[in-house]
Write a protein that holds these residues in place. Sequence first.
Motif, mmCIF file in Angstrom:
data_model
loop_
_atom_site.group_PDB
_atom_site.id
_atom_site.type_symbol
_atom_site.label_atom_id
_atom_site.label_comp_id
_atom_site.label_asym_id
_atom_site.label_seq_id
_atom_site.Cartn_x
_atom_site.Cartn_y
_atom_site.Cartn_z
ATOM 1 N N GLY A 1 -5.013 -5.261 4.767
ATOM 2 C CA GLY A 1 -3.995 -5.181 3.728
ATOM 3 C C GLY A 1 -4.507 -5.605 2.363
ATOM 4 O O GLY A 1 -5.696 -5.537 2.064
ATOM 5 N N LEU B 1 0.657 -4.477 9.440
ATOM 6 C CA LEU B 1 1.046 -3.916 8.148
ATOM 7 C C LEU B 1 2.225 -2.963 8.269
ATOM 8 O O LEU B 1 2.801 -2.545 7.253
ATOM 9 C CB LEU B 1 -0.143 -3.213 7.493
ATOM 10 N N ILE C 1 2.411 -7.254 3.831
ATOM 11 C CA ILE C 1 1.501 -6.437 3.027
ATOM 12 C C ILE C 1 0.033 -6.816 3.221
ATOM 13 O O ILE C 1 -0.855 -6.113 2.737
ATOM 14 C CB ILE C 1 1.841 -6.553 1.525
ATOM 15 N N GLY C 2 -0.220 -7.926 3.931
ATOM 16 C CA GLY C 2 -1.609 -8.334 4.130
ATOM 17 C C GLY C 2 -1.739 -9.346 5.255
ATOM 18 O O GLY C 2 -0.768 -9.998 5.648
#
Length: 887
Positions: free
Chosen positions: A632, A662, A680-681
Amino acid sequence: MKTQVQPPKWAIDFLEGFCPDGLFECILGDLLEQFDADVEQYGDKKARRMFVWQVFRFFRPGIILRNKFKLKIINTIMLSSYFKVAIRNMQKRKLYSFINAFGLSIGIAFCMLIYLFIQDEKSFDQFHVNKENIYRLEEKSYDTWKKDNEDPYRRSAYLQTGLREVLKDELREVKMATRYNSGASGIVRYGDKIFTEKLTYVDGDFFKMFSFPLIQGNADKLFEHKQEVVLTPAIAEKYFGDEDPMGKTIEIDVNGNNSYTVTGIINKAPANSSLNFELLIPQQNRPYYDRNLDQWASYSTPTFVQLAKNTDLQQFSDNLDKIVDKYMSEDLRNWRERGNIPSDIKVLEIEYTNLSDIHLHKAVSWEKASDPQYSLILGGIAVLILLIACINYVSLALTTSTSRRIEVGIRKAIGAQKGQLVYQFGFESLALAIVSMVIGLGLVVLFLPAFNEFTNKSMALTATSLLELGAITLILTLFVGLIAGSYPALFLSSFRPAQVLKGGFTSRLKVGFTKPLVVLQFALSAFLIISSVIMYRQMQYVTTKDLGYNQDQILAIPTQTGWNEEANKMVSRFRNRMQQDPAVISVAGTSSSFNQGWSQYGYEIDGEQKDAYVYAVDPYYIPTLEIELADGRNFDERIASDSNAVIINEALARDMGWEQPLEKHLNWRNDSTGLGAKVIGVVKNYHFLSLERDIEPMFLTMDKENAGYLTTMMVKIAGDDIPAALEAVRTGWKGLAPDKPFDYTFVDEDVARQYASHQRWMSIMGLSTGFAILISCLGLFGLAGINAVNRTREIGIRKVMGAELMNIFVLLNRQYVWLALIAFTLAAPLSYYVMDKWLSDFKFAISMSWELFALSMGAGLFVALLTVSYHAIRTAMVNPAETLKYE
């Protein structure tokens, strides 16, 4: 013809001791006649038993009270003679006298230091007048997130903010109560003086319950108003100098600036207090106090109560249960349903600990809580070191005994009794022990500051404590002198004058009992050596292990704004100000730095209870700490949705069972209308907590409303010139916030402080190991001396027959290698077991490989050979003519 069997001599001596002189001859004659008859009738063994029984029958008031109690007091002339002989023998044998005195003094000094440590541990909170009736309340709740079936309970001293008022209103046995919140900080201003100070929030009853003397002020009237403050003398002098602080107004900034009037000066809490403070203000000023007052599901406030005298504690416990049921029944019902807790298990109960027991009650976390096992371990080490010193004394006394055989023979030949010789040699032992005591007390005074550093104590020797310590040391010394000197005294006094003076006495000493004791000594030393090596390697591993982020040249700087939106603005303004300065590489914001706090959230996903640590950060956090992304991307302030997104660690992905994290959302706020925060990561696992703990699920977020504000700045500075970089950061801060103090810590130092207690124990173990090795080496020195005496003639013959120096050296030292190997064989399993327990406190620990034990063994063998080489070389180099004449 009378039998040759004799009655027990000790029974005759006992009879002589209590029987009047005028009756002794007559009674003993009758008993001996009866004994001879009993031997013929019953046999030897039964006759001896019957003789003892008859002696005890005479031990009665009618016999004893007719005794005039003529005590055999050693006259002053004899004592003077004993003293002179003792001094002369110490001077004649300077080396052995020094070794004996030094070894005993170390043992005595170590025992005294440990005694002071244990006394200090026991003295905590004992100075309070009402200590017997003061209790700290504690939460014991069923922890639905805890994965421990044997003890699935959470114990904490933090309770509801509103509990204090309820207890005072509804329980008659509660006479007084106070809440106690310490550790918070605020900016204090008076004139041009601005500092960050530690704040303690309490209630008015605090000053009446506890015995902290007020220097100024009225304990019955303190904190009747919200805007009052009580200072310690050091804080008062810091801000007011020689002015009278009473009635003066200072400003304290905690989530906003407020004025407080000084209404009292209170003595600083002593070192042996579980409660510590510098600046006391009313509880009503604590952030979010009003909001928390009715929140019975919020646990944020330690509470102390003072009960009426003779309160029935069981009834008090029952009343606490009623309070819990009355105010928390709905919360507990929901708690039980969410966690599927069986009906026979209490979800929550309020327990209590007496004030005197808080310090050693390690089950509940507290600032100065201590493990009582520390005192037991140190006490055991002290006793063992003193035992080693006593064994050394016996060994060294026997080593020198043959040189006094002529003296003993002559004294006996001219009429000296065995008892007189025992008195003389016993007096010499006590004299040497007294010398050791004086040296030992000197060592205590000398090393007490260093010992305080090792143990994180503040012990001091006052006139009273020094007198008490001296008295205890004297008793211990007399006991050690009598015990350690008894066998050498009896041994020396048993020499037969005819054999000694005719030359028939052999100088070979029977030391079969000494070798096992020396093995025990060295085994204990080997245990300490191995333990110290393992502890050192573990702490080296902890301090050098890759933590998954770069902690070098990073400052943790509090924003000094409080818990509000202004904190985030301060981070941005400071970053903008410093971005052109080459001394600063980057500036990031976070809700808490390493070892400066954390926040943990519990949430439910698909009916399962989950929890994770959460840190509020900005997009600069990950690159500043050089945390590696496994998948991510990082946060981006330009993307609006990132304000609610999360970056998780690998541990959280594994805990959730996500193979494609993700594509997931983390509903950590239990949002009933949405999917939750978008992932997101994923960052690689890094040690945001101590290495004592496993890497647990954690996520980063920019959601300031739910995760908190950026109250700490992480400032990475250039490493070329750290003082200049610090000055640049300080200048930048003063230009931006001239009315706020500049405080900072280095992140690597904060991380290292997590292991301060382990570092202290490593230091204590190192100190103990040094003492044990030193004293054990003295024991080996004594044994080597005995061995050299025993083999004097043999070595002379071997040299006449052409033996080389190296051959003799190996011959004399070979047995010590075997003794050392035996000692390490005994010590290795014990040290492995103990160190395995110690290492179990760390989730990330070294493996105890054979190299560590081999290294420890090699060091021990080297020390042993170095110790005994003196006697080996000295004996091997003596002229054979002299050694053969010696026999």
